[in-house]
Design a protein around this motif. Structure first.
Motif, short mmCIF file in Angstrom:
data_model
loop_
_atom_site.label_atom_id
_atom_site.label_comp_id
_atom_site.label_asym_id
_atom_site.label_seq_id
_atom_site.Cartn_x
_atom_site.Cartn_y
_atom_site.Cartn_z
N CYS A 188 -14.38 -0.70 1.52
CA CYS A 188 -13.18 0.15 1.43
C CYS A 188 -11.94 -0.65 1.83
O CYS A 188 -10.89 -0.53 1.21
CB CYS A 188 -13.32 1.36 2.34
N VAL A 189 -12.10 -1.46 2.86
CA VAL A 189 -11.00 -2.30 3.34
C VAL A 189 -10.67 -3.36 2.30
O VAL A 189 -9.51 -3.59 1.97
CB VAL A 189 -11.35 -2.93 4.70
N SER A 190 -11.70 -4.00 1.75
CA SER A 190 -11.48 -5.02 0.72
C SER A 190 -10.81 -4.42 -0.51
O SER A 190 -9.90 -5.02 -1.08
CB SER A 190 -12.81 -5.66 0.31
N GLY A 191 -11.27 -3.25 -0.91
CA GLY A 191 -10.66 -2.58 -2.06
C GLY A 191 -9.20 -2.25 -1.83
O GLY A 191 -8.35 -2.46 -2.70
N TYR A 192 -8.89 -1.74 -0.64
CA TYR A 192 -7.50 -1.44 -0.30
C TYR A 192 -6.65 -2.71 -0.34
O TYR A 192 -5.54 -2.71 -0.88
CB TYR A 192 -7.39 -0.76 1.07
N ALA A 193 -7.16 -3.80 0.24
CA ALA A 193 -6.41 -5.06 0.27
C ALA A 193 -6.14 -5.56 -1.15
O ALA A 193 -5.04 -6.05 -1.44
CB ALA A 193 -7.17 -6.11 1.07
N LEU A 194 -7.11 -5.41 -2.03
CA LEU A 194 -6.92 -5.81 -3.42
C LEU A 194 -5.80 -4.98 -4.06
O LEU A 194 -4.91 -5.52 -4.73
CB LEU A 194 -8.23 -5.63 -4.19
N PHE A 241 -10.73 8.12 3.27
CA PHE A 241 -9.56 7.66 4.00
C PHE A 241 -8.85 6.53 3.23
O PHE A 241 -7.63 6.57 3.02
CB PHE A 241 -9.97 7.17 5.39
N ALA A 242 -9.60 5.53 2.81
CA ALA A 242 -9.01 4.38 2.11
C ALA A 242 -8.36 4.81 0.79
O ALA A 242 -7.27 4.36 0.45
CB ALA A 242 -10.05 3.30 1.87
N ALA A 243 -9.02 5.70 0.06
CA ALA A 243 -8.45 6.18 -1.21
C ALA A 243 -7.18 6.99 -0.97
O ALA A 243 -6.20 6.86 -1.71
CB ALA A 243 -9.48 7.01 -1.97
N SER A 244 -7.18 7.81 0.08
CA SER A 244 -5.98 8.58 0.42
C SER A 244 -4.82 7.67 0.76
O SER A 244 -3.69 7.87 0.31
CB SER A 244 -6.26 9.50 1.61
#
Length: 169
Positions: free
Chosen positions: A67-73, A154-157
């Motif tokens: 989730c963190v990696s996806g958000y950073a991307l 949370f990450a998607a929001s």
């Protein structure tokens, strides 16, 4: 996780979509990025392929949460400067991701997949024995991944708050 009232309708929609994608077989990283693909004008198949290796804490290694990696991307896509390699865009992206990391850690106490899953030593060893084989998606799988679903939501929001990318020249 923060209360749903802390999020806008668009952010809740992103969370719902990401959860649906995860429950349909997407990796955590894929679910987060794909929840923003349409809004950001990104090709879904490319997003799915780019993020596939990030699932399970990078290829099921249980390191940095997908989730963190996806958000950073996504932050890089939204704040980046393309091939200009702008120091300003890099600083803006880093600040955005650092802020997200702080919020994620405040909500979940870690950004490490294995810690978030609360793996015991013996289950970590068992996972490492066949680390390349994804787990079968069953009711039991999703029951044991309730925390993952919270992280994904949370990450998607939070990703729904990222700006639409600037036009690159």
């Amino acid at each position: 996780m923060p209360e749903q009232t802390d999020f806008s309708q668009e952010e809740i929609h992103s969370a719902d979509l990401a959860e649906q994608l995860f429950r349909s077989g997407a990796a955590c990283s894929q679910a987060v990025v794909l929840s923003q693909a349409e809004r950001l004008g990104l090709p879904e198949a490319l997003c799915a392929d780019l993020t596939l290796g990030l699932g399970g804490g990078v290829a099921r290694s249980r390191q940095i949460c997908g989730c963190v990696s996806g958000y950073a991307l996504l932050a890089g896509i939204c704040h980046g400067s393309g091939l200009a390699f702008s120091p300003e865009a890099k600083a803006e992206t880093y600040a955005c991701v650092q802020s997200f990391l702080d919020q994620f850690k405040a909500a979940f106490k870690s950004t490490t997949c294995g810690e978030l899953l609360a793996l015991r030593a013996e289950s970590a060893k068992a996972a490492a024995d066949d680390a390349a084989t994804p787990s079968e998606r069953t009711q039991t799988y999703y029951h044991h991944r309730a925390g993952c679903i919270q992280c994904i939501r949370f990450a998607a929001s939070m990703a729904a708050r990222l700006p639409v990318p600037r036009k690159q020249s």
